[in-house]
Every structure is written in structure tokens, then in C-alpha cells.
Design an enzyme around this catalytic site. Structure first.
Site, PDB file in Angstrom:
ATOM      1  N   CYS A  39       0.835  -1.192   0.000  1.00 23.03           N
ATOM      2  CA  CYS A  39       0.000   0.000   0.000  1.00 23.03           C
ATOM      3  C   CYS A  39       0.879   1.255   0.000  1.00 23.03           C
ATOM      4  CB  CYS A  39      -0.911  -0.012   1.221  1.00 23.03           C
ATOM      5  SG  CYS A  39      -1.856   1.504   1.430  1.00 23.03           S
ATOM      6  N   CYS A  88      -5.205  -0.211   6.095  1.00 16.37           N
ATOM      7  CA  CYS A  88      -5.634   1.183   6.315  1.00 16.37           C
ATOM      8  C   CYS A  88      -6.912   1.554   5.578  1.00 16.37           C
ATOM      9  CB  CYS A  88      -4.517   2.159   5.922  1.00 16.37           C
ATOM     10  SG  CYS A  88      -4.297   2.352   4.131  1.00 16.37           S
ATOM     11  N   CYS A 123       0.182   3.218   3.514  1.00 14.68           N
ATOM     12  CA  CYS A 123       0.645   2.764   4.835  1.00 14.68           C
ATOM     13  C   CYS A 123       1.698   1.671   4.790  1.00 14.68           C
ATOM     14  CB  CYS A 123      -0.548   2.297   5.673  1.00 14.68           C
ATOM     15  SG  CYS A 123      -1.157   0.646   5.240  1.00 14.68           S
ATOM     16  N   CYS A 162      -6.303  -1.991   0.476  1.00 16.25           N
ATOM     17  CA  CYS A 162      -5.358  -2.300   1.550  1.00 16.25           C
ATOM     18  C   CYS A 162      -6.147  -2.827   2.740  1.00 16.25           C
ATOM     19  CB  CYS A 162      -4.567  -1.052   1.938  1.00 16.25           C
ATOM     20  SG  CYS A 162      -3.536  -1.307   3.406  1.00 16.25           S
ATOM     21  N   ASP A 193      21.112   1.040 -15.780  1.00 13.17           N
ATOM     22  CA  ASP A 193      20.904  -0.166 -14.984  1.00 13.17           C
ATOM     23  C   ASP A 193      19.987  -1.111 -15.762  1.00 13.17           C
ATOM     24  OD1 ASP A 193      20.008  -2.064 -13.158  1.00 13.17           O
ATOM     25  OD2 ASP A 193      19.818  -0.642 -11.503  1.00 13.17           O
TER      26      ASP A 193
END
Length: 412
Positions: free
Chosen positions: A201, A220, A204, A217, A338
């Protein structure tokens, strides 16, 4: 600026003229379009130039990891139904390139601007947009952009309290979290094939639950908002529940999703969905993407894929086996240096396709394909790869600078 037909100060006019001269010199020297260097010179002469050029326009900003350039083209095409449009159609999406594009559109009513994700908040401050389209966020250029939640937080803080109408993808939790700080959001169910950047999430850090197409989620209560626009098969559903057919020359589900978001943006400016979607049919290829070109007696379809989410969508576009596939990967500055993202791409989806590998980082890609148990050949260049491919059309998938290399080689 109402009542002032020429909003530019003498200093701004000098900056625009100088920028155009430098851009022309760059083109004449064969160094590309010149839009970036021209914009840099113009901004050096007048640091407020971008804001000055935008002040007489109704501006839409488009930002995302994938689909920015295409969606910008679709929105621009739709808004032409309502008036002249200026846009950075070639994809120069940082402040210098945007400034160059707007400098060329003095009689335009609308500005449709693609913006690099890292620059969105700053460009929004300068251009006072009426609408901002947020499509998706996923890992890309890991050496430059850090991780996706930091980008989402940058958006969330930069757009907090924005007067713009935000048109946002309800299916991407990172986008929803970023857009939720804004008071005026239109949610679009545009879908999300790639989910690997949003299992936790963003609000949170809890574990995201993903039953079917929904998400929430469990800790939360942060959850998918109810969309007012939606992509449904080959149709866009508007807020009144009407279904409008999508007719595109661009292939794939991702472009239908782009069209759904574009229709929602066009409606903000009073262009009805039917008119907007009909106009989008004009877009055939975007900066060479999806073009089929004849080269050395073969038909090559050029496909751009810059990151795991983009490769996943692109694999769903290609013709079925045994259509040969050429893959090209570089890791130059504009790609991100990268290449660890290669390990996030599911190359088993290419099983049954003859594969040739080219590009600066062909050996990185070869190792990845070997681990995925794919049959492939490493080639020195495009010409050699074509010689080794069986007859018929060839799908060519490349990341950003590799794609530009290919376009130069095939004369596109």
C-alpha cells in the site's frame, strides 16, 4: 491573458527568436530536431519563458511511465475539434523541450504537453494546467528515477490543492494515491496489466489485496475509487453509461486504455466522446512506434518497450509463433544505465518465436533469455539478424535509444 493579444515581453521575444535560431542551426548540423538545445538557450535568456508561453493556453499535461507520447497525440487530435493545438509531439518532455514546442504555437488555443514524471510538479507550477492526465507508474530507469513510490509522493505533494482537473487511472494504486491529494479528480478504469510495483500500500505500507480487478489495503482501508469512465472491451463507457466504440489504427489493449483516458480529458474541454474517439483514428504511428517498414525485402514492425510494464504490453501485441522477433536493448543515458529490470520481464512469453538479439547490451539480454529457456541467436547488428530470421514479417522490439538506432538504420 485576456485582452492582450501578445503576452510576450520584449525579453521573451528575444529568447524565443534565439531559441529557434539555435534549434535551426542544430538541425542543419544533423544533430536532431534541436528542440532541447533551443529550449535551453531560450530559458537561459528568460527563465520565466515557459510560464509566459503557457499563459494564453488551456493546458493539459500528460504524465506516466508508459504511454505518455501516444496519449498526448490522441488528446491533441481530439482537441483539434475545438480549436488549434500546440503539442510536444516528438516527445521532448522536460522543460527545455516543452518550452521549444510552445514557442512554435503562438496562435494555438490548447496546449497538450507530455511531461517526464520527475518534472511534472514543476511544469504544473509554470503552466497552470486546466487538466492533468496521470496514466500509470512503474519501475523505469532505476539509476535515475529511484523507486516508484517516491515518484508517486513527488506527484502527490506537487499536485496537492491543484486547481486542475486530474484525470487518473483508478486501476493503478500508485496513481490513485498520488491523485488523491487533489480536490477535483475524474477516475478512469483504464486497467493495469503490470501489477508488480503496487503489491504494498503506498499509503501505509500494508499488503495490497487484489481480488479480480479490484484492489484495497487490508490495513488502512485505502481502496480503488469508483470510476466514472471505463474501458470495456472495444468501447469507452462515459459517466452517463453510454458506450462509445474505439476505432484506432494503433494496436493493443494499452492503446485502447490510452484512448479511454484521452476521451475523458477531451470531455473536460467540451469535446463529446464520439467526436474525440473518431478523431483519434487519424493517429497511425507515434514517433515511429508501431510503424511497419520495408527493409532488405522484409516487413519490419517497430515496437518500443522501455521497461517491464512496457514489455508485458508489447508481448500481447506481437503476431503468434513462429513469427520471428528481434530484440534490441541499450543502456545509455536516456535508457537508464541499470539493466537489472530485464530480470523482471517474463520472456517465457516468447516461447515458439525464433529470437535474434542485438544492441549494446545484447549479452545482458542473452543471459536473461538463457535463464528463461528461450532459443535465440546473438547478432552483431540488425542486418545480420534479418538474414538469420525465417521468411515473413518480423517483430522488432527495442528500448528507447535502441529504437532510435533502428529507425536511423531503416530510414524511418
Amino acid at each position: 491573458m485576456a485582452g492582450n493579444s501578445d503576452p510576450l515581453t520584449p525579453r521573451a521575444k528575444i529568447a524565443v527568436t534565439a531559441g529557434k535560431a539555435v534549434a535551426a542551426a542544430s538541425r542543419a548540423a544533423g544533430r536532431g530536431s534541436g528542440s532541447v538545445i533551443g529550449g535551453k538557450v531560450a530559458l537561459r535568456l528568460d527563465p520565466d519563458l515557459l510560464a509566459r508561453l503557457a499563459q494564453h493556453l488551456d493546458v493539459t499535461l500528460v504524465s506516466a511511465t508508459n504511454g505518455k507520447t501516444t496519449t498526448t497525440r490522441l488528446i491533441a487530435e481530439a482537441l483539434k475539434a475545438a480549436g488549434p493545438v500546440v503539442s510536444n509531439a516528438l516527445g521532448a518532455n522536460m522543460p527545455a523541450g516543452i518550452t521549444s514546442a510552445l514557442a512554435g504555437g503562438s496562435d494555438a488555443r490548447f496546449g497538450v504537453i507530455e511531461v517526464d514524471e520527475k518534472y511534472l510538479a514543476g511544469v504544473a507550477r509554470d503552466t497552470d494546467p486546466k487538466c492533468i492526465a496521470l496514466l500509470n507508474l512503474s519501475r523505469d530507469q532505476l539509476d535515475r528515477a529511484a523507486e516508484t513510490r517516491m515518484l508517486a509522493e513527488n506527484w502527490r505533494e506537487g499536485l496537492a490543492g491543484s486547481k486542475a482537473v486530474i484525470v487518473a487511472n483508478a486501476d493503478d494504486p500508485l496513481v490513485v494515491w498520488a491523485a488523491s491529494s487533489s480536490p477535483n479528480v475524474i477516475w478512469v478504469a483504464a486497467g493495469q496489466m503490470w501489477k508488480d510495483d503496487a503489491w504494498s500500500c503506498p499509503s501505509c505500507g500494508g499488503v495490497m489485496q487484489r481480488p479480480g480487478d479490484d484492489w484495497f489495503c487490508g490495513e488502512c482501508g485505502f481502496r480503488r475509487p469508483t470510476p466514472s469512465w471505463a474501458l470495456s472491451g472495444d468501447h469507452v463507457l462515459d459517466p452517463h453509461g453510454s458506450a462509445w466504440p474505439i476505432h484506432l489504427q494503433l494496436p493493443g489493449r494499452a492503446n485502447k486504455a490510452n484512448a479511454a483516458s484521452s476521451a475523458a480529458v477531451a470531455a473536460v474541454f467540451g469535446v463529446p466522446p464520439q467526436v474525440a474517439l473518431e478523431r483519434m483514428y487519424q493517429v497511425q504511428a507515434v514517433a515511429g512506434r508501431y510503424d511497419v517498414v520495408q527493409f532488405q525485402g522484409r516487413d519490419l514492425r517497430l515496437l518500443l518497450a522501455k521497461n517491464p510494464a512496457g514489455w508485458l504490453e508489447t508481448f500481447s501485441l506481437i503476431d503468434p509463433p513462429p513469427t520471428p522477433v528481434i530484440l534490441s536493448v541499450n543502456a545509455r543515458g536516456a535508457d537508464g544505465t541499470d539493466t537489472s529490470w530485464l530480470w523482471d520481464v517474463d520472456y517465457t512469453r516468447l516461447s515458439g518465436h525464433p529470437i535474434c538479439v542485438i544492441g549494446d547490451r545484447k549479452l545482458d539480454l542473452a543471459v536473461r533469455l538463457e535463464v528463461a529457456n528461450q532459443q535465440f541467436q546473438v547478432c552483431e547488428n540488425l542486418d545480420q539478424a534479418i538474414q538469420l530470421c525465417p521468411p515473413g514479417r518480423i517483430e522488432v522490439i527495442a528500448n528507447y535509444t535502441a529504437f532510435q538506432d533502428l529507425r536511423r538504420r531503416v530510414g524511418n
